[in-house]
Design an enzyme around this catalytic site. Structure first.
Site, short mmCIF file in Angstrom:
data_model
loop_
_atom_site.label_atom_id
_atom_site.label_comp_id
_atom_site.label_asym_id
_atom_site.label_seq_id
_atom_site.Cartn_x
_atom_site.Cartn_y
_atom_site.Cartn_z
N GLU A 17 0.82 -1.22 0.00
CA GLU A 17 0.00 0.00 0.00
C GLU A 17 0.85 1.27 0.00
O GLU A 17 0.52 2.26 -0.67
CB GLU A 17 -0.93 0.01 1.23
CG GLU A 17 -1.84 1.22 1.35
CD GLU A 17 -2.78 1.36 0.17
OE1 GLU A 17 -3.62 0.47 -0.03
OE2 GLU A 17 -2.67 2.37 -0.58
N LYS B 59 5.13 4.61 -9.93
CA LYS B 59 3.85 4.52 -9.21
C LYS B 59 2.69 4.30 -10.19
O LYS B 59 1.76 3.53 -9.92
CB LYS B 59 3.63 5.80 -8.40
CG LYS B 59 4.63 5.95 -7.24
CD LYS B 59 4.56 7.34 -6.65
CE LYS B 59 5.50 7.52 -5.48
NZ LYS B 59 5.63 8.91 -5.04
N GLY C 46 6.03 11.17 3.98
CA GLY C 46 6.19 11.54 5.39
C GLY C 46 6.19 10.30 6.26
O GLY C 46 5.54 9.30 5.94
N GLU D 285 15.36 15.10 -2.41
CA GLU D 285 16.58 14.42 -2.00
C GLU D 285 17.80 15.11 -2.61
O GLU D 285 17.68 15.90 -3.54
CB GLU D 285 16.52 12.97 -2.47
CG GLU D 285 15.46 12.19 -1.71
CD GLU D 285 15.39 10.75 -2.14
OE1 GLU D 285 16.43 10.19 -2.51
OE2 GLU D 285 14.28 10.19 -2.10
P1 NAP Z 1 15.64 6.27 4.13
O1 NAP Z 1 15.27 7.30 5.12
O2 NAP Z 1 16.76 6.56 3.19
O3 NAP Z 1 15.96 4.93 4.94
C1 NAP Z 1 16.52 3.80 4.33
C2 NAP Z 1 16.89 2.80 5.42
O4 NAP Z 1 17.35 1.63 4.78
C3 NAP Z 1 18.00 3.27 6.35
O5 NAP Z 1 17.75 2.83 7.65
C4 NAP Z 1 19.24 2.57 5.79
O6 NAP Z 1 20.21 2.27 6.79
C5 NAP Z 1 18.65 1.29 5.27
N1 NAP Z 1 19.39 0.76 4.13
C6 NAP Z 1 19.52 1.31 2.91
N2 NAP Z 1 20.28 0.51 2.13
C7 NAP Z 1 20.63 -0.54 2.89
C8 NAP Z 1 21.42 -1.72 2.66
N3 NAP Z 1 22.00 -1.96 1.48
N4 NAP Z 1 21.57 -2.58 3.68
C9 NAP Z 1 20.99 -2.36 4.87
N5 NAP Z 1 20.23 -1.29 5.16
C10 NAP Z 1 20.07 -0.38 4.17
O7 NAP Z 1 14.38 5.86 3.23
P2 NAP Z 1 12.85 6.17 3.52
O8 NAP Z 1 12.55 7.58 3.13
O9 NAP Z 1 12.48 5.70 4.85
O10 NAP Z 1 12.15 5.27 2.39
C11 NAP Z 1 12.04 3.88 2.55
C12 NAP Z 1 11.13 3.32 1.46
O11 NAP Z 1 9.83 3.90 1.60
C13 NAP Z 1 11.54 3.64 0.03
O12 NAP Z 1 11.18 2.57 -0.81
C14 NAP Z 1 10.72 4.87 -0.31
O13 NAP Z 1 10.52 5.04 -1.69
C15 NAP Z 1 9.43 4.53 0.39
N6 NAP Z 1 8.60 5.67 0.72
C16 NAP Z 1 9.12 6.69 1.42
C17 NAP Z 1 8.31 7.75 1.76
C18 NAP Z 1 8.85 8.90 2.56
O14 NAP Z 1 8.08 9.79 2.91
N7 NAP Z 1 10.13 8.92 2.92
C19 NAP Z 1 6.97 7.76 1.37
C20 NAP Z 1 6.45 6.67 0.65
C21 NAP Z 1 7.28 5.61 0.35
P3 NAP Z 1 20.94 3.43 7.64
O15 NAP Z 1 19.89 3.99 8.54
O16 NAP Z 1 22.01 2.72 8.39
O17 NAP Z 1 21.44 4.41 6.62
N1 HSE Z 2 9.79 11.10 -3.47
C1 HSE Z 2 8.42 10.73 -3.29
C2 HSE Z 2 7.52 11.95 -3.50
C3 HSE Z 2 8.23 10.15 -1.90
O1 HSE Z 2 8.02 13.07 -3.53
O2 HSE Z 2 6.31 11.79 -3.65
C4 HSE Z 2 7.01 9.28 -1.78
O3 HSE Z 2 7.08 8.16 -2.62
#
Ligand code: NAP
Ligand code: HSE
Length: 432
Positions: free
Chosen positions: A131, A207, A304, A192
């Site tokens: 989701e 998406k 978020g 980013e």
């Molecule tokens: P993030 O803040 O960059 O966190 C990534 C995490 O994964 C970190 O804890 C990192 O470890 C770990 N990691 C990355 N590569 C790794 C590897 N090779 N081995 C072990 N650990 C690893 O990412 P995020 O923003 O939470 O996003 C996570 C997922 O959710 C992504 O698929 C993103 O597209 C999706 N998403 C994010 C959002 C959002 O608002 N951020 C919204 C919707 C979907 P460290 O902590 O040690 O660096």
């Molecule tokens: N980079 C994405 C956005 C995060 O800006 O919508 C959520 O997938």
């Protein structure tokens, strides 16, 4: 009913993983009541174990070795929140092979490999839910897979990238240029450090591939989605769009018809009085047109930590309830593999074209001839004097509906005219 805890393994504890870990702790009693047994965090994989973390974790569960997760017999559900294709895809695949259920927010992996992962999960009698991979906290995958399943979906239109919507909203409201707004968005943590996937429309194309696959029950790959980013938009495009009564939004659109499926992501002019034109800032919105329900609009946070945690935990709870009540996972989607993907050249729409030309008699006539020869009819033209000394003017044309193939040829021919210094931008118009 089983009362023993359900074990959770987290792959990644960054923005979203941190939200999930904290919420599992803070809402432990509420989640236990909802499921019928507690959810216990049994393992957390990160890249850097020494990094300071805000979340309090049970002793000894943080690891940098993925095998600690796959080989932990106490883990029932693996929650993948690392992002990117590698090694996330392998880790999801390995979890399934080990007989673990998977929840992921990974749009790249689901867009490229979703159908294969779902089939592999079916073979192993486990679930893969995703989701959070589209529109963050705004439910859209479950509605498509469950609530709308009796409908035939005709079209999807949406704003599914919050970063670019934030940039476009600031450009529209402040008359700012793209580069300056992107820098601000990065400073504020919306964009980013490497913003390519967002600003080039790649994130939205992943998406849209996921949504189109579910909506049309046909395999639509990320490579089937035409995408164009927002980097060519200027403050002047927003000014002219406003004069003409339009907003500019990065739209993701997919339609299904007898001729096949067409899926596309690009910045588009949308009439200011349409609902989607008013979706501002980091918010997302997805409009679904279906035969039984008519039009539906899903609107809310697209990213978020906490909104995305909401989507991740909804999937975890769904699986956990099935485990508790020993319900077998529902059958995987049956997808048609031979859907025809319609090329962008088959699109027919209206166009906005901004040109810098020599400012002398007969220029508009030459431009009109190029368009007329390709059967493109001009609906309106605005001419602005831009540079008196260089004797250059800016012309903004709005066309009637025309074919994309003709318009792309027209842009080439206009660029070749002596009187045209440059075709500044061509933006498609979307009205429904
Ligand atoms: P993030 O803040 O960059 O966190 C990534 C995490 O994964 C970190 O804890 C990192 O470890 C770990 N990691 C990355 N590569 C790794 C590897 N090779 N081995 C072990 N650990 C690893 O990412 P995020 O923003 O939470 O996003 C996570 C997922 O959710 C992504 O698929 C993103 O597209 C999706 N998403 C994010 C959002 C959002 O608002 N951020 C919204 C919707 C979907 P460290 O902590 O040690 O660096
Ligand atoms: N980079 C994405 C956005 C995060 O800006 O919508 C959520 O997938």
């Amino acid at each position: 009913m089983s009362k023993s805890p359900i074990g959770i393994g987290l792959l990644g504890m960054g923005v979203v993983g941190g939200g999930v870990a904290s919420t599992l702790d803070q809402k432990r009693d509420q989640l236990t009541a909802l499921i019928g047994c507690p959810l216990d965090l049994k393992g957390v994989l990160v890249r850097d174990a020494a990094k300071p973390r805000a979340q309090k974790l049970p002793h000894g569960i943080l690891t940098t070795n993925a095998e600690d997760i796959f080989n932990n017999p106490e883990i029932d559900i693996v929650v993948e929140l690392m992002g990117g294709q590698d090694p996330a895809f392998d880790y999801i695949r390995k979890s399934i092979d080990q007989g673990m259920h998977v929840v992921t927010a990974n749009k790249e992996v689901m867009a490229r490999h979703g159908p294969d992962l779902l089939l592999a999960a079916q073979d192993r009698n486990v679930q893969v839910l995703f989701e959070a991979s589209v529109a963050g906290g705004t439910p859209i995958i479950a509605p498509l897979m469950r609530d709308l399943v009796a409908n035939e979906i005709i079209g999807i239109r949406g704003i599914i990238n919050g970063t670019t919507n934030y940039i476009l909203t600031r450009m529209a409201n402040e008359g700012a240029d793209f580069d300056a707004t992107l820098k601000d968005a990065q400073a504020l943590g919306y964009a980013e450090a490497d913003p390519t996937n967002d600003i080039e429309g790649i994130d939205a194309s992943y998406k849209l591939a996921i949504l189109a696959t579910l909506a049309f029950r046909a395999r639509v790959r990320d490579t089937d989605v035409f995408h164009e980013g927002i980097t060519k938009l200027t403050a002047r495009d927003f000014q002219y769009a406003d004069e003409l009564g339009y907003a500019i939004k990065l739209l993701a659109i997919a339609n299904s018809s007898e001729d096949g499926v067409q899926a596309r992501v690009y910045p588009a002019l949308v009439p200011q009085d349409m609902m989607i034109a008013k979706v501002d800032g980091v918010l997302n919105a997805v409009e679904i047109e279906a035969d039984l329900t008519g039009n539906l609009l899903f609107h809310g946070a697209g990213a978020g930590a906490l909104p995305t945690t909401s989507a991740v935990l909804a999937d975890v709870i769904d699986i956990a309830r099935n485990i508790v009540s020993s319900v077998a996972p529902p059958p995987s989607l049956s997808l048609s593999d031979d859907v025809r993907i319609r090329s962008m050249l088959e699109l027919e729409t209206r166009y906005y074209v901004r040109l810098t030309t020599t400012d002398r008699p007969g220029v508009l006539a030459q431009v009109g001839t190029v368009l007329g020869d390709l059967n493109i009819s001009i609906a309106s033209a605005i001419q602005k004097e831009m540079d008196d000394q260089a004797k250059q003017a800016e012309i903004v044309l709005m066309t009637h509906r025309a074919s994309e193939a003709a318009m792309q040829q027209a842009i080439q021919r206009l660029n070749a005219l002596d009187v045209v210094a440059e075709v500044g931008n061509m933006i498609r118009v979307e009205e429904w």
